[in-house]
Design a protein around this motif. Structure first.
Motif, short mmCIF file in Angstrom:
data_model
loop_
_atom_site.label_atom_id
_atom_site.label_comp_id
_atom_site.label_asym_id
_atom_site.label_seq_id
_atom_site.Cartn_x
_atom_site.Cartn_y
_atom_site.Cartn_z
N SER A 7 9.99 -16.11 7.55
CA SER A 7 10.12 -14.88 7.13
C SER A 7 9.14 -13.66 7.32
CB SER A 7 10.89 -15.30 5.27
OG SER A 7 9.08 -15.83 5.00
N GLY A 8 9.52 -12.98 6.18
CA GLY A 8 8.46 -11.20 6.61
C GLY A 8 8.73 -10.53 5.86
N GLU A 9 7.84 -9.18 5.54
CA GLU A 9 8.59 -7.72 5.16
C GLU A 9 7.76 -7.18 5.59
OE1 GLU A 9 8.78 -8.06 0.69
OE2 GLU A 9 6.63 -7.84 0.93
N PHE A 10 7.94 -5.51 5.98
CA PHE A 10 7.42 -4.75 6.57
C PHE A 10 7.93 -3.11 5.50
CE2 PHE A 10 6.30 -0.66 8.31
CZ PHE A 10 4.91 -1.12 8.55
N GLY A 11 7.08 -2.28 5.17
CA GLY A 11 7.38 -1.41 4.57
C GLY A 11 5.80 -0.51 3.76
N GLY A 12 6.58 0.33 2.55
CA GLY A 12 5.48 1.20 2.66
C GLY A 12 5.31 0.74 1.30
N GLN A 13 3.93 0.60 0.03
CA GLN A 13 3.66 -0.17 -0.46
C GLN A 13 3.96 0.22 -2.08
OE1 GLN A 13 -0.82 -0.60 -0.47
NE2 GLN A 13 -1.31 -1.24 -1.84
N GLU A 24 9.41 13.90 -0.12
CA GLU A 24 10.15 13.44 0.92
C GLU A 24 9.84 11.55 0.42
OE1 GLU A 24 7.97 14.31 4.46
OE2 GLU A 24 8.78 16.58 3.87
N PHE A 25 11.05 11.16 1.57
CA PHE A 25 10.37 9.67 2.41
C PHE A 25 9.17 9.54 2.47
CE2 PHE A 25 10.89 6.14 4.68
CZ PHE A 25 11.25 5.48 4.11
N ASP A 26 8.19 9.00 2.74
CA ASP A 26 6.77 8.96 3.13
C ASP A 26 6.03 7.92 3.23
OD1 ASP A 26 4.66 9.30 4.84
OD2 ASP A 26 4.17 11.19 3.58
N PRO A 27 6.39 6.11 3.64
CA PRO A 27 5.39 5.34 3.78
C PRO A 27 4.18 5.31 3.91
CG PRO A 27 7.24 5.25 6.13
CD PRO A 27 7.02 6.42 5.18
N PHE A 28 3.45 6.21 3.24
CA PHE A 28 2.15 6.30 4.16
C PHE A 28 1.43 5.34 3.66
CE2 PHE A 28 -0.44 6.74 0.06
CZ PHE A 28 0.14 7.05 -1.30
N VAL A 29 1.42 4.74 2.70
CA VAL A 29 0.15 3.25 3.25
C VAL A 29 1.32 2.09 2.78
CG1 VAL A 29 -0.81 1.78 1.45
CG2 VAL A 29 -0.92 4.70 1.00
N LYS A 30 1.10 1.36 4.29
CA LYS A 30 2.09 0.51 5.34
C LYS A 30 1.21 -1.15 3.71
CE LYS A 30 3.75 3.33 7.91
NZ LYS A 30 3.21 3.91 7.72
N GLN A 31 2.30 -1.97 3.64
CA GLN A 31 2.11 -3.32 3.04
C GLN A 31 3.26 -4.45 4.58
OE1 GLN A 31 2.73 -3.91 -0.82
NE2 GLN A 31 3.19 -5.87 -0.62
N TRP A 32 2.71 -5.65 4.35
CA TRP A 32 3.43 -6.46 5.52
C TRP A 32 3.45 -7.99 5.04
CZ3 TRP A 32 0.48 -9.63 8.19
CH2 TRP A 32 -0.15 -9.62 8.86
N THR A 54 -0.33 -11.99 4.19
CA THR A 54 0.07 -10.75 4.15
C THR A 54 -1.19 -9.16 3.71
OG1 THR A 54 1.01 -9.13 2.36
CG2 THR A 54 -0.14 -10.89 1.06
N GLN A 55 -0.89 -8.10 4.31
CA GLN A 55 -1.86 -7.05 3.89
C GLN A 55 -1.03 -6.07 3.84
OE1 GLN A 55 -4.56 -7.10 5.64
NE2 GLN A 55 -5.24 -5.32 5.16
N ALA A 56 -1.97 -5.24 2.52
CA ALA A 56 -1.54 -4.04 1.87
C ALA A 56 -2.50 -2.82 1.78
CB ALA A 56 -1.27 -4.39 0.22
N ASP A 57 -2.85 -1.78 3.15
CA ASP A 57 -3.86 -1.51 3.02
C ASP A 57 -4.76 -0.18 2.06
OD1 ASP A 57 -3.52 -2.06 5.87
OD2 ASP A 57 -2.31 -0.47 6.64
N GLY A 58 -3.76 -0.11 0.73
CA GLY A 58 -4.45 0.61 -0.22
C GLY A 58 -4.38 2.01 0.41
N TYR A 59 -4.81 2.67 -1.18
CA TYR A 59 -5.92 4.14 -0.37
C TYR A 59 -6.25 4.81 -1.55
CZ TYR A 59 -4.68 9.26 0.08
OH TYR A 59 -4.48 10.57 0.24
N TYR A 60 -7.11 5.42 -1.54
CA TYR A 60 -8.31 5.61 -2.16
C TYR A 60 -7.73 7.33 -2.99
CZ TYR A 60 -12.08 4.11 0.11
OH TYR A 60 -13.16 3.25 0.92
N GLY A 61 -6.49 7.50 -2.99
CA GLY A 61 -5.90 8.82 -4.18
C GLY A 61 -6.45 10.06 -3.96
N ASP A 62 -6.04 10.73 -4.55
CA ASP A 62 -5.92 12.03 -4.06
C ASP A 62 -5.11 13.30 -5.10
OD1 ASP A 62 -3.70 12.84 -2.91
OD2 ASP A 62 -4.90 12.63 -0.33
N ALA A 63 -5.31 14.13 -4.91
CA ALA A 63 -4.51 14.91 -5.61
C ALA A 63 -3.52 15.23 -5.85
CB ALA A 63 -4.79 16.44 -6.09
N VAL A 64 -3.12 14.52 -4.24
CA VAL A 64 -1.41 14.91 -4.50
C VAL A 64 -0.74 13.25 -5.02
CG1 VAL A 64 0.59 15.22 -2.92
CG2 VAL A 64 -0.94 16.64 -3.35
N LYS A 65 -1.66 12.41 -4.34
CA LYS A 65 -1.36 11.05 -3.75
C LYS A 65 -1.54 9.62 -4.97
CE LYS A 65 -0.22 11.68 1.30
NZ LYS A 65 0.39 11.15 2.60
#
Length: 181
Positions: A7-13, A24-32, A54-65
């Protein structure tokens, strides 16, 4: 009887599928995740094994995300059990875990590299009630043990946390009552 699973999965975190800033739809951070497991059963003997990554890339964050946590983990287990009589069973299990988790929204990091050995017995009192007892040994190794040893040898850590820093190998006895209905 043999069963094999994949089994497996892939998508946005989580919280990463929708970019609030541009609406708008934007899976800017991947997770699988990927998982493989096998189960073998023959005349009261069962063998199970599983591997998960499993891997979730993570994101530092900013004013928008928003910030999203980083996670990289993998683990596996091998478990054998045997039904000795119709009321007594034995279990032997070995598992290993390798995980790194960093939360960018607050200063937090978790790093785990350890293995566990479990020996257990199950006593079926009747069709609805069973008693389980297990002995578990937990042992850090590799980079986790090296880090714990560094902390143990640090005078500052010893002053802050006492002399038990780095002594993370442990033995446990657990028991449980299982009720089926």
């Amino acid at each position: 009887n043999v069963e094999l699973g994949l089994s497996g999965e892939f998508g946005g975190q989580a919280d990463g599928f929708y970019n609030v800033g541009i609406s708008e739809f934007d899976p800017f951070v991947k997770q699988w995740t990927v998982d493989v497991d096998v189960h073998f059963e023959y005349r009261g003997f069962e063998l199970r094994a599983e591997y998960l990554k499993t891997q979730a890339d993570g994101y530092y964050g900013d004013a928008v995300k928003p910030s999203l946590p980083f996670l990289s983990a993998q683990g596996a287990y091998f478990e054998g059990s045997y039904r000795i009589t119709n009321w007594l069973g034995a279990l032997l299990r070995w598992d290993v875990r390798d995980a790194v988790h960093i939360d960018y929204s607050e200063p937090f990091a978790y790093d785990s590299l350890l293995w566990r050995l479990t020996v257990g017995a199950r006593f079926d009192i009747n069709d609805s009630i069973a008693f389980k007892a297990e002995y578990v040994h937990v042992q850090p190794f590799g980079r986790m043990q090296a880090g714990l040893d560094d902390m143990k040898n640090s005078m500052a850590a010893m002053a802050l946390m006492g002399t038990t820093v780095g002594d993370c190998a442990a033995d446990y006895f657990t028991s449980s009552l299982v009720l089926r209905y």
